[in-house]
Design a protein around this motif. Structure first.
Motif, PDB file in Angstrom:
ATOM      1  N   GLY A  66       0.775  -1.238   0.000  1.00 16.03           N
ATOM      2  CA  GLY A  66       0.000   0.000   0.000  1.00 16.03           C
ATOM      3  C   GLY A  66       0.800   1.278   0.000  1.00 16.03           C
ATOM      4  N   GLU A  67       2.109   1.226  -0.273  1.00 12.04           N
ATOM      5  CA  GLU A  67       2.905   2.448  -0.285  1.00 12.04           C
ATOM      6  C   GLU A  67       2.636   3.296  -1.524  1.00 12.04           C
ATOM      7  OE1 GLU A  67       6.791   1.619   2.420  1.00 12.04           O
ATOM      8  OE2 GLU A  67       6.894   0.894   0.355  1.00 12.04           O
ATOM      9  N   ASP A  68       2.023   2.704  -2.547  1.00 12.18           N
ATOM     10  CA  ASP A  68       1.616   3.449  -3.736  1.00 12.18           C
ATOM     11  C   ASP A  68       0.327   2.834  -4.254  1.00 12.18           C
ATOM     12  OD1 ASP A  68       2.346   1.083  -5.149  1.00 12.18           O
ATOM     13  OD2 ASP A  68       4.413   1.796  -5.281  1.00 12.18           O
ATOM     14  N   ASN A  69      -0.136   3.295  -5.395  1.00 16.06           N
ATOM     15  CA  ASN A  69      -1.397   2.796  -5.940  1.00 16.06           C
ATOM     16  C   ASN A  69      -1.183   1.695  -6.977  1.00 16.06           C
ATOM     17  OD1 ASN A  69      -4.242   3.207  -5.602  1.00 16.06           O
ATOM     18  ND2 ASN A  69      -4.342   4.006  -7.677  1.00 16.06           N
ATOM     19  N   ASP A  70       0.051   1.137  -7.017  1.00 12.89           N
ATOM     20  CA  ASP A  70       0.372   0.124  -8.020  1.00 12.89           C
ATOM     21  C   ASP A  70       0.510  -1.289  -7.447  1.00 12.89           C
ATOM     22  OD1 ASP A  70       0.467   2.066 -10.039  1.00 12.89           O
ATOM     23  OD2 ASP A  70       2.546   2.545  -9.552  1.00 12.89           O
ATOM     24  N   TRP A  71       0.491  -1.416  -6.126  1.00 12.09           N
ATOM     25  CA  TRP A  71       0.717  -2.742  -5.539  1.00 12.09           C
ATOM     26  C   TRP A  71      -0.434  -3.698  -5.824  1.00 12.09           C
ATOM     27  CZ3 TRP A  71      -2.323  -5.094  -1.757  1.00 12.09           C
ATOM     28  CH2 TRP A  71      -3.312  -4.288  -1.185  1.00 12.09           C
ATOM     29  N   LYS A  92      -8.647   3.430  -6.035  1.00 11.80           N
ATOM     30  CA  LYS A  92      -7.592   3.885  -5.129  1.00 11.80           C
ATOM     31  C   LYS A  92      -7.357   2.824  -4.058  1.00 11.80           C
ATOM     32  CE  LYS A  92      -8.620   8.817  -5.704  1.00 11.80           C
ATOM     33  NZ  LYS A  92      -7.369   9.149  -6.389  1.00 11.80           N
ATOM     34  N   VAL A  93      -6.157   2.267  -4.023  1.00 10.75           N
ATOM     35  CA  VAL A  93      -5.813   1.226  -3.050  1.00 10.75           C
ATOM     36  C   VAL A  93      -4.617   1.637  -2.201  1.00 10.75           C
ATOM     37  CG1 VAL A  93      -6.794  -0.682  -4.381  1.00 10.75           C
ATOM     38  CG2 VAL A  93      -4.456   0.050  -4.831  1.00 10.75           C
ATOM     39  N   GLU A  94      -4.174   2.883  -2.363  1.00 15.16           N
ATOM     40  CA  GLU A  94      -3.019   3.350  -1.603  1.00 15.16           C
ATOM     41  C   GLU A  94      -3.367   3.476  -0.122  1.00 15.16           C
ATOM     42  OE1 GLU A  94       0.331   6.931  -1.882  1.00 15.16           O
ATOM     43  OE2 GLU A  94      -1.478   6.973  -3.120  1.00 15.16           O
ATOM     44  N   GLY A  95      -2.409   3.159   0.725  1.00 12.61           N
ATOM     45  CA  GLY A  95      -2.591   3.196   2.181  1.00 12.61           C
ATOM     46  C   GLY A  95      -1.705   2.131   2.810  1.00 12.61           C
ATOM     47  N   ARG A  96      -0.586   2.538   3.366  1.00 19.53           N
ATOM     48  CA  ARG A  96       0.442   1.600   3.820  1.00 19.53           C
ATOM     49  C   ARG A  96      -0.051   0.712   4.963  1.00 19.53           C
ATOM     50  NH1 ARG A  96       4.791   0.880   7.322  1.00 19.53           N
ATOM     51  NH2 ARG A  96       6.740   0.199   6.345  1.00 19.53           N
ATOM     52  N   PHE A  97       0.239  -0.596   4.848  1.00 21.16           N
ATOM     53  CA  PHE A  97      -0.009  -1.531   5.941  1.00 21.16           C
ATOM     54  C   PHE A  97       0.990  -2.668   5.839  1.00 21.16           C
ATOM     55  CE2 PHE A  97      -2.452  -3.176   2.435  1.00 21.16           C
ATOM     56  CZ  PHE A  97      -2.432  -4.552   2.567  1.00 21.16           C
ATOM     57  N   THR A  98       1.246  -3.324   6.948  1.00 25.43           N
ATOM     58  CA  THR A  98       2.205  -4.429   6.994  1.00 25.43           C
ATOM     59  C   THR A  98       1.489  -5.724   7.347  1.00 25.43           C
ATOM     60  OG1 THR A  98       2.729  -4.017   9.329  1.00 25.43           O
ATOM     61  CG2 THR A  98       4.099  -2.919   7.672  1.00 25.43           C
ATOM     62  N   VAL A  99       2.018  -6.824   6.850  1.00 23.10           N
ATOM     63  CA  VAL A  99       1.497  -8.155   7.152  1.00 23.10           C
ATOM     64  C   VAL A  99       2.651  -8.984   7.692  1.00 23.10           C
ATOM     65  CG1 VAL A  99       0.256 -10.169   6.302  1.00 23.10           C
ATOM     66  CG2 VAL A  99      -0.137  -7.929   5.248  1.00 23.10           C
ATOM     67  N   LEU A 129      -1.172  -8.738  -7.718  1.00 26.13           N
ATOM     68  CA  LEU A 129      -0.621  -8.303  -6.438  1.00 26.13           C
ATOM     69  C   LEU A 129       0.900  -8.245  -6.554  1.00 26.13           C
ATOM     70  CD1 LEU A 129      -0.942  -7.669  -3.400  1.00 26.13           C
ATOM     71  CD2 LEU A 129      -0.840 -10.133  -2.990  1.00 26.13           C
ATOM     72  N   TYR A 130       1.461  -7.064  -6.369  1.00 29.18           N
ATOM     73  CA  TYR A 130       2.905  -6.876  -6.530  1.00 29.18           C
ATOM     74  C   TYR A 130       3.567  -6.721  -5.164  1.00 29.18           C
ATOM     75  CZ  TYR A 130       7.337  -5.046  -8.304  1.00 29.18           C
ATOM     76  OH  TYR A 130       8.663  -4.864  -8.604  1.00 29.18           O
ATOM     77  N   GLN A 133       9.063  -5.731  -2.074  1.00 26.01           N
ATOM     78  CA  GLN A 133      10.311  -6.216  -1.495  1.00 26.01           C
ATOM     79  C   GLN A 133      10.959  -7.297  -2.353  1.00 26.01           C
ATOM     80  OE1 GLN A 133       7.663  -6.203   2.100  1.00 26.01           O
ATOM     81  NE2 GLN A 133       9.588  -6.740   3.078  1.00 26.01           N
ATOM     82  N   TRP A 134      10.138  -8.070  -3.044  1.00 29.05           N
ATOM     83  CA  TRP A 134      10.658  -9.158  -3.863  1.00 29.05           C
ATOM     84  C   TRP A 134      10.713  -8.794  -5.348  1.00 29.05           C
ATOM     85  CZ3 TRP A 134       6.848 -13.235  -1.449  1.00 29.05           C
ATOM     86  CH2 TRP A 134       7.194 -13.421  -0.098  1.00 29.05           C
ATOM     87  N   LYS A 135      10.135  -7.657  -5.698  1.00 26.88           N
ATOM     88  CA  LYS A 135      10.088  -7.189  -7.078  1.00 26.88           C
ATOM     89  C   LYS A 135       9.454  -8.227  -8.003  1.00 26.88           C
ATOM     90  CE  LYS A 135      14.118  -4.181  -6.603  1.00 26.88           C
ATOM     91  NZ  LYS A 135      15.461  -3.812  -7.111  1.00 26.88           N
ATOM     92  N   ARG A 136       8.326  -8.755  -7.542  1.00 24.11           N
ATOM     93  CA  ARG A 136       7.600  -9.722  -8.358  1.00 24.11           C
ATOM     94  C   ARG A 136       6.116  -9.700  -8.013  1.00 24.11           C
ATOM     95  NH1 ARG A 136       9.859 -15.550  -7.087  1.00 24.11           N
ATOM     96  NH2 ARG A 136      11.811 -14.427  -7.476  1.00 24.11           N
ATOM     97  N   ALA A 137       5.322 -10.185  -8.955  1.00 23.40           N
ATOM     98  CA  ALA A 137       3.875 -10.247  -8.759  1.00 23.40           C
ATOM     99  C   ALA A 137       3.466 -11.644  -8.310  1.00 23.40           C
ATOM    100  CB  ALA A 137       3.145  -9.871 -10.040  1.00 23.40           C
TER     101      ALA A 137
END
Length: 261
Positions: A66-71, A92-99, A129-130, A133-137
């Motif tokens: 969620g750090e940008d609108n492209d994840w 709009k899906v931007e909004g940072r969260f951690t799992v 879903l991108y 951290q791993w630079k992959r979908a």
């Protein structure tokens, strides 16, 4: 009316954690799964369309989204594989969260404001879903849903009252529409708020389950609110008040049982 996206995090049962440890030899991406779910698989045109993306993380790492609108990229296509263009912009899906590892997260979004789902037919919702951290979908299984037309029971165009501070002028008009939709189990009454035939649809929402032998009663008050009385059972009624923005308040009514002397 756009609603904010929500994210919920849930700790997974110990059994799931043990299964994850047993499969530690698998690739990192295999330990993260994402699935799409829809609240309803059959919708009226422009009805609220709530979608959930569920992410399960067994990677041993804390993932950031969620750090940008492209994840997360969502796409809707018809049964002829025609991709629908968003009305104005992508959701709009931007909004940072951690799992964190061994945690399940759910991201929810209403897609109705972003896509003009006007035509009856079958559709497929896909997602990409991108993981930055791993630079992959990651693969996400698509879900299918359908749009169908309901029967219009009543409609009324009304002028919206001038709000405090607004200049007086040509009144803005909106329209309330009541329509019924049948499925295998019941008939549901829906309300739609729009700008008239061919105009913008502000909201479509279910009002109540209704009986087939008594049509609902509707009336617009001087403030522009719609009042609906709908029979839901032998002695059960639902009384609803709907404003011009599509906000609904409900009251459940039960008629008293007559005494036999």
């Amino acid at each position: 009316m756009n609603r904010p996206l929500t994210v919920s995090l849930t700790a997974l049962p110990l059994g799931w954690l043990l299964l994850a440890l047993m499969g530690s030899a698998a690739s990192m991406t295999a330990q993260v799964t994402a699935t799409l779910e829809v609240d309803k698989s059959r919708l009226l045109p422009r009805e609220t369309f709530n979608v959930s993306l569920k992410i399960v993380n067994f990677s041993g790492q804390t993932l950031v989204f969620g750090e940008d609108n492209d994840w997360l990229q969502l796409e809707i296509e018809t049964e002829t594989r025609e991709v629908l263009t968003p009305i104005a912009e992508p959701p709009k899906v931007e909004g940072r969260f951690t799992v964190e590892s061994s945690i399940r997260a759910t991201k929810r979004i209403d897609l109705a404001p972003y896509y003009a789902l006007d035509r009856a037919g079958n559709y497929k919702l896909t997602a990409k879903l991108y993981v930055k951290q791993w630079k992959r979908a990651l693969p996400v299984k698509p879900v299918k849903f359908s749009v169908f037309n309901g029967s219009i029971l009543w409609h009324r165009t009304f002028g919206m009252p001038v709000k405090e501070g607004e200049p007086a002028g040509q009144p803005r008009q909106r329209r309330y529409v009541l329509q019924q939709a049948k499925n295998l189990r019941m008939t549901t009454l829906y309300a739609r708020v729009d700008d008239g035939p061919g105009g913008r649809v502000h909201r479509v929402m279910p009002v109540c389950a209704m009986v087939s032998f008594n049509l609902p009663k509707a009336q617009v008050d001087p403030r522009g609110n719609l009042h609906v009385l709908c029979q839901t059972g032998a002695r059960e009624y639902n009384y609803s008040v709907i404003d011009a923005d599509g906000t609904v308040s409900y009251t459940h009514l039960t008629l008293p049982t007559k005494r036999i002397v």
